[in-house]
Write a protein that holds these residues in place. Sequence first.
Motif, PDB file in Angstrom:
ATOM      1  N   LYS A 137       0.839  -1.190   0.000  1.00 32.14           N
ATOM      2  CA  LYS A 137       0.000   0.000   0.000  1.00 32.14           C
ATOM      3  C   LYS A 137       0.873   1.238   0.000  1.00 32.14           C
ATOM      4  CE  LYS A 137       0.721   1.968   3.333  1.00 32.14           C
ATOM      5  NZ  LYS A 137       1.954   2.521   3.956  1.00 32.14           N
ATOM      6  N   ARG A 165      -2.614  -5.767   5.344  1.00 31.35           N
ATOM      7  CA  ARG A 165      -2.452  -6.739   6.426  1.00 31.35           C
ATOM      8  C   ARG A 165      -3.598  -6.706   7.448  1.00 31.35           C
ATOM      9  NH1 ARG A 165      -0.545  -3.230  10.343  1.00 31.35           N
ATOM     10  NH2 ARG A 165       0.505  -1.415   9.467  1.00 31.35           N
ATOM     11  N   TRP A 204      12.497   8.942   1.123  1.00 29.54           N
ATOM     12  CA  TRP A 204      11.757   9.033  -0.154  1.00 29.54           C
ATOM     13  C   TRP A 204      10.303   9.425   0.067  1.00 29.54           C
ATOM     14  CZ3 TRP A 204       7.525   5.984  -0.559  1.00 29.54           C
ATOM     15  CH2 TRP A 204       7.477   4.800   0.169  1.00 29.54           C
ATOM     16  N   ARG A 205       9.786   9.189   1.268  1.00 31.42           N
ATOM     17  CA  ARG A 205       8.385   9.533   1.544  1.00 31.42           C
ATOM     18  C   ARG A 205       8.131  11.043   1.498  1.00 31.42           C
ATOM     19  NH1 ARG A 205       9.161   4.811   4.357  1.00 31.42           N
ATOM     20  NH2 ARG A 205       7.458   3.303   4.280  1.00 31.42           N
TER      21      ARG A 205
HETATM   22  P1  NAD Z   1      12.291   1.630   2.578  1.00 30.30           P
HETATM   23  O1  NAD Z   1      12.801   2.984   2.230  1.00 30.30           O
HETATM   24  O2  NAD Z   1      12.723   1.036   3.867  1.00 30.30           O
HETATM   25  O3  NAD Z   1      12.647   0.599   1.431  1.00 30.30           O
HETATM   26  C1  NAD Z   1      12.504   0.908   0.072  1.00 30.30           C
HETATM   27  C2  NAD Z   1      13.316  -0.050  -0.765  1.00 30.30           C
HETATM   28  O4  NAD Z   1      13.228   0.369  -2.123  1.00 30.30           O
HETATM   29  C3  NAD Z   1      14.813  -0.049  -0.391  1.00 30.30           C
HETATM   30  O5  NAD Z   1      15.296  -1.354  -0.442  1.00 30.30           O
HETATM   31  C4  NAD Z   1      15.449   0.789  -1.491  1.00 30.30           C
HETATM   32  O6  NAD Z   1      16.780   0.418  -1.749  1.00 30.30           O
HETATM   33  C5  NAD Z   1      14.564   0.447  -2.668  1.00 30.30           C
HETATM   34  N1  NAD Z   1      14.576   1.477  -3.716  1.00 30.30           N
HETATM   35  C6  NAD Z   1      14.695   1.224  -5.033  1.00 30.30           C
HETATM   36  N2  NAD Z   1      14.689   2.347  -5.729  1.00 30.30           N
HETATM   37  C7  NAD Z   1      14.591   3.349  -4.848  1.00 30.30           C
HETATM   38  C8  NAD Z   1      14.556   4.770  -4.982  1.00 30.30           C
HETATM   39  N3  NAD Z   1      14.601   5.370  -6.179  1.00 30.30           N
HETATM   40  N4  NAD Z   1      14.457   5.504  -3.865  1.00 30.30           N
HETATM   41  C9  NAD Z   1      14.363   4.908  -2.652  1.00 30.30           C
HETATM   42  N5  NAD Z   1      14.387   3.562  -2.455  1.00 30.30           N
HETATM   43  C10 NAD Z   1      14.496   2.801  -3.558  1.00 30.30           C
HETATM   44  O7  NAD Z   1      10.699   1.720   2.500  1.00 30.30           O
HETATM   45  P2  NAD Z   1       9.644   0.728   3.168  1.00 30.30           P
HETATM   46  O8  NAD Z   1       9.238   1.287   4.476  1.00 30.30           O
HETATM   47  O9  NAD Z   1      10.142  -0.648   3.125  1.00 30.30           O
HETATM   48  O10 NAD Z   1       8.393   0.920   2.169  1.00 30.30           O
HETATM   49  C11 NAD Z   1       8.308   0.238   0.943  1.00 30.30           C
HETATM   50  C12 NAD Z   1       6.824   0.079   0.567  1.00 30.30           C
HETATM   51  O11 NAD Z   1       6.179  -0.681   1.567  1.00 30.30           O
HETATM   52  C13 NAD Z   1       6.058   1.392   0.471  1.00 30.30           C
HETATM   53  O12 NAD Z   1       5.138   1.347  -0.573  1.00 30.30           O
HETATM   54  C14 NAD Z   1       5.345   1.484   1.797  1.00 30.30           C
HETATM   55  O13 NAD Z   1       4.134   2.236   1.750  1.00 30.30           O
HETATM   56  C15 NAD Z   1       5.069   0.024   2.094  1.00 30.30           C
HETATM   57  N6  NAD Z   1       4.982  -0.250   3.540  1.00 30.30           N
HETATM   58  C16 NAD Z   1       3.920  -0.963   3.990  1.00 30.30           C
HETATM   59  C17 NAD Z   1       3.802  -1.217   5.335  1.00 30.30           C
HETATM   60  C18 NAD Z   1       2.641  -2.019   5.855  1.00 30.30           C
HETATM   61  O14 NAD Z   1       2.460  -2.062   7.062  1.00 30.30           O
HETATM   62  N7  NAD Z   1       1.879  -2.679   5.001  1.00 30.30           N
HETATM   63  C19 NAD Z   1       4.753  -0.732   6.223  1.00 30.30           C
HETATM   64  C20 NAD Z   1       5.838  -0.025   5.732  1.00 30.30           C
HETATM   65  C21 NAD Z   1       5.935   0.211   4.376  1.00 30.30           C
END
Ligand code: NAD
Length: 369
Positions: A137, A165, A204-205
């Motif tokens: 999401k 989830r 990135w957010r």
């Molecule tokens: P994060 O920043 O921890 O991880 C992002 C991943 O994408 C990293 O491995 C990074 O290397 C990679 N990536 C590839 N290209 C990138 C770029 N151009 N810029 C930045 N990162 C890049 O983020 P996250 O918290 O793991 O979130 C990832 C996704 O999961 C999002 O869509 C977020 O909304 C979702 N999420 C969902 C939940 C949930 O509870 N369902 C919780 C957290 C995140």
Amino acid sequence: MKNLTRRSFLQNLGIAAGSATVAATLPSFICNTKMYDGKKLNIALCGLGRYAGYLAEGLQETQFCKLAGIVTGTPSKAVEWKKKYNIPDKNIYNYKNLDEIINNKDIDLVYVVLPNAMHKEFTIRAAKAGKHIIVEKPMAITESDCKEMITACKNAGVQLAVGYRLHYEPYNMEMKRLGQEKVFGQVRLIEASLGYKSGDPSEWRLNKALAGGGPLMNLGVYCVQSNRYVLGEEPISVTAQFGPVTNKKLFAEVEESITWQLVFPGGAVGTSTSTYNCSIDRFFASAENGFFELSPAISYGPFKGRTSNGELNFPVTNQQAVQCDEIAKVILANKQLPEHISGEEGRKDMKILQAIYEAARTGRKISLV
Ligand code: NAD
């Protein structure tokens, strides 16, 4: 308190596998206490960031899934994950060669856990490679992107799920039951808000091109979801207001906070705030004859809830494990995923998120019908 796994939860209660007494008191989706030794759903996680870490740990607790592959743009992560999760080289991909996964019979599903704006591209590529998909999401950053993703999956004959989830989480599903079954009568008012304090300028957010928006995209999607599944209705209109910008540097591209009001056909109003400037995690519903609430409500838990009749007491689950297992069971049985977890559900949320932005930008009430 740390999240208990399903197994350790049952062990803590001293419950033997298959106990009928307990099975009768737990929601069906956490009752799989019999060991399963059939074909598992082989999952490749795509994007190895923070949430992928939670999913990888969750997958270790599943019965119907296996963390079989990874897709990463960072070679050092490939080495680390290969070792930690015993992933064969042939199941390790990067963002460039992902399409070669079409030739890999040992991967059934790609789980896209990348920044929001990348969801569309990677979902479509995985679909073209013949793999089922779970996408995190928010499903994408526009409704039209969601439509493209749905069409690509349909054309490729693969299933598309959104990583919602909470659809398998007992406290939230109790909120849904109480609302939809009108246990306290018609719900009149919902307040659902989610926020945390954001401070890392490199995140990135905070980048509109990657995130699609601010806390509304990231957190507000959960509030919209809970309104919709508790009422079992689609909103008919929305008004919204951006909050003040207290940190101009951090919030140069996306909103710092946003508040909105959804009106539903049954007469309920849902008011929510999603914010990156303070912590809040709550759901409250007031109905004709009582109330029901959760706080925390949306994070990884453990959750706490009560109704006008008293405290709620449900098991703490490993949300990622239960979600993956429930999706896997449907796919392994060659059945269609239920709509509440499908791409169509993600599209409906995205339509509402876009209308919320439009309402905040224009100051007008936006019709959703
Ligand atoms: P994060 O920043 O921890 O991880 C992002 C991943 O994408 C990293 O491995 C990074 O290397 C990679 N990536 C590839 N290209 C990138 C770029 N151009 N810029 C930045 N990162 C890049 O983020 P996250 O918290 O793991 O979130 C990832 C996704 O999961 C999002 O869509 C977020 O909304 C979702 N999420 C969902 C939940 C949930 O509870 N369902 C919780 C957290 C995140």
